[in-house]
Design an enzyme around this catalytic site. Sequence first.
Site, PDB file in Angstrom:
ATOM      1  N   CYS A 134       7.133  -7.416   6.694  1.00  0.00           N
ATOM      2  CA  CYS A 134       8.337  -6.897   7.348  1.00  0.00           C
ATOM      3  C   CYS A 134       8.779  -7.882   8.420  1.00  0.00           C
ATOM      4  CB  CYS A 134       8.063  -5.536   7.976  1.00  0.00           C
ATOM      5  SG  CYS A 134       9.503  -4.822   8.798  1.00  0.00           S
ATOM      6  N   CYS A 165       0.014   1.976   9.104  1.00  0.00           N
ATOM      7  CA  CYS A 165       0.933   1.266   8.247  1.00  0.00           C
ATOM      8  C   CYS A 165       0.576  -0.223   8.173  1.00  0.00           C
ATOM      9  CB  CYS A 165       2.323   1.495   8.833  1.00  0.00           C
ATOM     10  SG  CYS A 165       3.596   0.368   8.387  1.00  0.00           S
ATOM     11  N   CYS A 217       2.873  -2.897  15.241  1.00  0.00           N
ATOM     12  CA  CYS A 217       2.760  -2.616  13.804  1.00  0.00           C
ATOM     13  C   CYS A 217       2.075  -3.735  13.015  1.00  0.00           C
ATOM     14  CB  CYS A 217       4.153  -2.369  13.237  1.00  0.00           C
ATOM     15  SG  CYS A 217       4.173  -2.091  11.471  1.00  0.00           S
ATOM     16  N   ASN A 236      -1.879   4.781  15.975  1.00  0.00           N
ATOM     17  CA  ASN A 236      -3.046   4.461  15.179  1.00  0.00           C
ATOM     18  C   ASN A 236      -3.546   3.091  15.604  1.00  0.00           C
ATOM     19  OD1 ASN A 236      -4.796   4.930  12.943  1.00  0.00           O
ATOM     20  ND2 ASN A 236      -3.060   5.952  11.954  1.00  0.00           N
ATOM     21  N   GLU A 275       0.811  -1.208   0.000  1.00  0.00           N
ATOM     22  CA  GLU A 275       0.000   0.000   0.000  1.00  0.00           C
ATOM     23  C   GLU A 275       0.850   1.266   0.000  1.00  0.00           C
ATOM     24  OE1 GLU A 275      -1.752  -1.651   3.535  1.00  0.00           O
ATOM     25  OE2 GLU A 275      -1.317   0.210   4.606  1.00  0.00           O
ATOM     26  N   CYS A 311       3.604   8.371   0.914  1.00  0.00           N
ATOM     27  CA  CYS A 311       4.292   7.379   1.746  1.00  0.00           C
ATOM     28  C   CYS A 311       4.220   6.043   1.014  1.00  0.00           C
ATOM     29  CB  CYS A 311       3.569   7.320   3.089  1.00  0.00           C
ATOM     30  SG  CYS A 311       4.089   5.966   4.132  1.00  0.00           S
ATOM     31  N   GLY A 355       7.266  -2.356   5.368  1.00  0.00           N
ATOM     32  CA  GLY A 355       8.636  -2.807   5.144  1.00  0.00           C
ATOM     33  C   GLY A 355       9.704  -1.970   5.817  1.00  0.00           C
ATOM     34  N   CYS A 379       7.919  -5.435  15.061  1.00  0.00           N
ATOM     35  CA  CYS A 379       7.539  -4.459  16.096  1.00  0.00           C
ATOM     36  C   CYS A 379       6.130  -4.787  16.617  1.00  0.00           C
ATOM     37  CB  CYS A 379       7.574  -3.050  15.538  1.00  0.00           C
ATOM     38  SG  CYS A 379       9.196  -2.608  14.893  1.00  0.00           S
ATOM     39  N   SER A 388      12.903   5.390  13.830  1.00  0.00           N
ATOM     40  CA  SER A 388      11.747   5.022  14.643  1.00  0.00           C
ATOM     41  C   SER A 388      12.258   4.669  16.031  1.00  0.00           C
ATOM     42  CB  SER A 388      11.035   3.822  14.021  1.00  0.00           C
ATOM     43  OG  SER A 388      10.429   4.211  12.814  1.00  0.00           O
TER      44      SER A 388
HETATM   45  N1  SAH Z   1      10.165   0.055   8.870  1.00  0.00           N
HETATM   46  C1  SAH Z   1      10.439   1.432   8.907  1.00  0.00           C
HETATM   47  C2  SAH Z   1       9.554   2.249   8.015  1.00  0.00           C
HETATM   48  C3  SAH Z   1       8.123   1.813   7.909  1.00  0.00           C
HETATM   49  S1  SAH Z   1       7.179   1.984   9.396  1.00  0.00           S
HETATM   50  C4  SAH Z   1      10.383   1.951  10.323  1.00  0.00           C
HETATM   51  O1  SAH Z   1       9.941   1.223  11.199  1.00  0.00           O
HETATM   52  O2  SAH Z   1      10.819   3.072  10.541  1.00  0.00           O
HETATM   53  C5  SAH Z   1       6.868   3.731   9.369  1.00  0.00           C
HETATM   54  C6  SAH Z   1       6.515   4.324  10.708  1.00  0.00           C
HETATM   55  O3  SAH Z   1       5.175   3.972  11.087  1.00  0.00           O
HETATM   56  C7  SAH Z   1       7.419   3.858  11.834  1.00  0.00           C
HETATM   57  O4  SAH Z   1       7.842   4.927  12.630  1.00  0.00           O
HETATM   58  C8  SAH Z   1       6.508   2.938  12.587  1.00  0.00           C
HETATM   59  O5  SAH Z   1       6.945   2.771  13.875  1.00  0.00           O
HETATM   60  C9  SAH Z   1       5.178   3.629  12.450  1.00  0.00           C
HETATM   61  N2  SAH Z   1       4.010   2.818  12.772  1.00  0.00           N
HETATM   62  C10 SAH Z   1       3.822   1.499  12.615  1.00  0.00           C
HETATM   63  N3  SAH Z   1       2.606   1.124  13.049  1.00  0.00           N
HETATM   64  C11 SAH Z   1       2.003   2.249  13.489  1.00  0.00           C
HETATM   65  C12 SAH Z   1       0.714   2.531  14.057  1.00  0.00           C
HETATM   66  N4  SAH Z   1      -0.173   1.576  14.246  1.00  0.00           N
HETATM   67  N5  SAH Z   1       0.448   3.814  14.401  1.00  0.00           N
HETATM   68  C13 SAH Z   1       1.346   4.796  14.198  1.00  0.00           C
HETATM   69  N6  SAH Z   1       2.550   4.589  13.659  1.00  0.00           N
HETATM   70  C14 SAH Z   1       2.884   3.332  13.306  1.00  0.00           C
HETATM   71 FE1  SF4 Z   2       8.632  -3.210  10.176  1.00  0.00          FE
HETATM   72 FE2  SF4 Z   2       8.655  -0.560  10.570  1.00  0.00          FE
HETATM   73 FE3  SF4 Z   2       6.483  -2.029  11.145  1.00  0.00          FE
HETATM   74 FE4  SF4 Z   2       8.641  -2.259  12.669  1.00  0.00          FE
HETATM   75  S1  SF4 Z   2       7.395  -0.428  12.391  1.00  0.00           S
HETATM   76  S2  SF4 Z   2       7.400  -3.970  11.884  1.00  0.00           S
HETATM   77  S3  SF4 Z   2      10.245  -2.037  11.170  1.00  0.00           S
HETATM   78  S4  SF4 Z   2       7.363  -1.698   9.141  1.00  0.00           S
END
Ligand code: SAH
Ligand code: SF4
Length: 341
Positions: free
Chosen positions: A109, A330, A116, A287, A89, A102, A156, A113, A211
């Site tokens: 991934c 995300c 996520c 989120n 997406e 974005c 990713g 985390c 992050s």
């Molecule tokens: N993998 C990379 C980039 C993609 S994630 C990273 O982790 O930096 C992009 C951003 O979205 C990251 O800062 C991640 O922590 C955040 N993110 C993931 N899930 C989220 C959610 N449910 N609400 C808000 N931010 C989120």
């Molecule tokens: Fe992957 Fe970024 Fe999500 Fe962590 S926050 S699982 S590194 S996409």
Amino acid sequence: MNSIYDYSLSKLTELLLELGYKKFNAIQIYEWLYKKRVKSFDEMTNIKKELIEYLKEHYVISSIKIINKQEDTDVCKYLFNLSDNQKVEAVYMKHDYGNSLCISTQVGCNMGCAFCESGRLKKVRNLKSSELIEQILMIEENLKLRITHLVLMGIGEPFDNYENVMNFIDIVNDPKGIELGSRHITISTSGLVPKIKEFTNEPKQVNLAISLHAPNNEIRNKIMPVNKAYPLEVLMQAVKEYIKITNRRVTFEYIMISDVNDHDKEALELAHLLKGMNCYVNLIPYNETSHIEFKKSSKERILAFYDILKKNGINVTIRREFGSKVDAACGQLRANYEEGK
Ligand code: SAH
Ligand code: SF4
């Protein structure tokens, strides 16, 4: 078949020279692809027939399709189907400073985390440079506008797909191509230290976002497994080195998750951790997603956290919330689509 969008101008030039053509033929092809945005080689009317035939035999142009689009005020979220039926997406956001997009860098991934959606779905494969390029081209065409700011923050971990991402930046950056300035591109990483070090030495003016999401190892270990491999002190050392060598400001992203990382104590710890660094903190209201139990911090909590950072001399902003009506987190659109099948 390979996509012609995988070629940087220098690689395309190399290929054409090898085939006995001229440097300017590569520039012509680039202009057809990125300035005139043609979808078939036959439309490249100033290119020799035999070269057209060669290109048709060896390359495709488009390979991805938009299969879902969700709209809300100033935000538009797209789901793409890739040539092997994988889904990723991208999210368009209209800001006062421009049109930001974005994009995703991998299918799934592996960083795992806890908060996520993308991490719930294990990595299937890396995206090719062309699949990154096409996310931009398709959305520009769909919305009839030009993207001015790009963030690699979709599904990713960009630094787990390092080569394709760097090649992509060369392509998107090229004045003969999409011509998106590197200062308007931001790569976000969960903290893969060896790649941060490699990136420090790239001759690119791209912005780096980390992050962070926690001010100490105890909390970070709980929500980001990558921290066990590269704990905070190692990560911060690499980021300081990056700032020193590139002279660039780093963004720290900090998701505000209720009762996990949002107390006054963590704000003070964070201020202490970042004191004196050329950086700013982006506080992101978490989120919520139906699959994960974390809750977002209250508005009051976010403001209190913000105040503590401010009072301690840290540059900080609170990210505007987009699209509560669309599955804005995300990986959410993809996750819900896969489940709804
Ligand atoms: N993998 C990379 C980039 C993609 S994630 C990273 O982790 O930096 C992009 C951003 O979205 C990251 O800062 C991640 O922590 C955040 N993110 C993931 N899930 C989220 C959610 N449910 N609400 C808000 N931010 C989120
Ligand atoms: Fe992957 Fe970024 Fe999500 Fe962590 S926050 S699982 S590194 S996409």
